[in-house]
Design a protein around this motif. Structure first.
Motif, mmCIF file in Angstrom:
data_model
loop_
_atom_site.group_PDB
_atom_site.id
_atom_site.type_symbol
_atom_site.label_atom_id
_atom_site.label_comp_id
_atom_site.label_asym_id
_atom_site.label_seq_id
_atom_site.Cartn_x
_atom_site.Cartn_y
_atom_site.Cartn_z
ATOM 1 N N ASN A 61 -18.550 53.882 132.171
ATOM 2 C CA ASN A 61 -19.995 54.011 132.334
ATOM 3 C C ASN A 61 -20.641 52.645 132.271
ATOM 4 N N PRO A 62 -21.812 52.424 132.834
ATOM 5 C CA PRO A 62 -22.656 53.420 133.490
ATOM 6 C C PRO A 62 -22.127 53.774 134.876
ATOM 7 N N ASN A 63 -22.499 54.920 135.321
ATOM 8 C CA ASN A 63 -22.076 55.428 136.630
ATOM 9 C C ASN A 63 -20.559 55.551 136.725
ATOM 10 N N GLY A 64 -19.930 55.989 135.648
ATOM 11 C CA GLY A 64 -18.483 56.094 135.599
ATOM 12 C C GLY A 64 -17.945 57.226 136.471
ATOM 13 N N TRP A 65 -16.661 57.132 136.759
ATOM 14 C CA TRP A 65 -15.976 58.143 137.556
ATOM 15 C C TRP A 65 -14.480 58.070 137.260
ATOM 16 N N LEU A 91 -11.927 63.474 139.825
ATOM 17 C CA LEU A 91 -11.921 64.400 138.697
ATOM 18 C C LEU A 91 -13.246 64.446 137.953
ATOM 19 N N SER A 92 -13.975 63.340 137.979
ATOM 20 C CA SER A 92 -15.261 63.339 137.282
ATOM 21 C C SER A 92 -16.147 62.241 137.851
ATOM 22 N N GLY A 93 -17.429 62.361 137.541
ATOM 23 C CA GLY A 93 -18.391 61.353 137.968
ATOM 24 C C GLY A 93 -18.845 61.560 139.405
ATOM 25 N N SER A 94 -19.597 60.597 139.870
ATOM 26 C CA SER A 94 -20.203 60.654 141.195
ATOM 27 C C SER A 94 -19.220 60.221 142.278
ATOM 28 N N LYS A 95 -19.023 61.079 143.278
ATOM 29 C CA LYS A 95 -18.189 60.693 144.427
ATOM 30 C C LYS A 95 -18.816 59.507 145.149
ATOM 31 N N ALA A 96 -20.139 59.474 145.208
ATOM 32 C CA ALA A 96 -20.824 58.367 145.887
ATOM 33 C C ALA A 96 -20.518 57.041 145.194
ATOM 34 N N LYS A 97 -20.518 57.019 143.863
ATOM 35 C CA LYS A 97 -20.209 55.788 143.129
ATOM 36 C C LYS A 97 -18.738 55.414 143.298
ATOM 37 N N THR A 98 -17.860 56.409 143.372
ATOM 38 C CA THR A 98 -16.442 56.145 143.615
ATOM 39 C C THR A 98 -16.271 55.487 144.971
#
Length: 120
Positions: A61-65, A91-98
């Motif tokens: 984080n922030p915006n972790g994935w 598995l978790s977090g925002s696909k967009a941030k990934t």
């Protein structure tokens, strides 16, 4: 890179692995702001064998994935490859941030300029 199943996605993942993971005995490391965990499961039988490599890539984080990447390899009793497959799943977090992180790494590796925040 169009999806988590596209060949260019896996080329990027293996390029990042090549940069960061020169010691195959390591199971945990950090590279490019992400934490990586590698696990391998193997089995050898009389007719066939398999190995599954599992990579868990996570950005704090922030915006972790968290992203899971799996490569599965099968061979026959003569060690001839009979099947190989790979897949990935967020598995978790925002696909967009990934995707934002993956595309920035792709541009860096390809020697392209990184986009400014204003252009994104």
């Amino acid at each position: 890179m169009r999806s988590f199943a596209h060949p260019s996605f896996f080329r990027l993942i293996y390029a990042l692995l090549g940069e960061a993971h020169t010691d195959m005995r390591k199971t945990k490391w950090s590279h490019r702001g992400a934490n990586w965990v590698r696990e391998r499961h193997t089995f050898n039988g009389t007719a066939s064998g398999f190995a599954i490599d599992q990579y868990l890539i996570s950005k704090p984080n922030p915006n972790g994935w968290t992203l899971l990447v799996v490569k599965e390899m099968w061979w026959d009793h003569n060690d001839k490859s009979i099947r190989s497959t790979q897949w990935a799943k967020p598995l978790s977090g925002s696909k967009a941030k990934t995707w934002e992180w993956l595309r920035a790494e792709e541009r860096r590796i390809n020697g392209q300029p990184l986009m400014s925040k204003a252009a994104e």
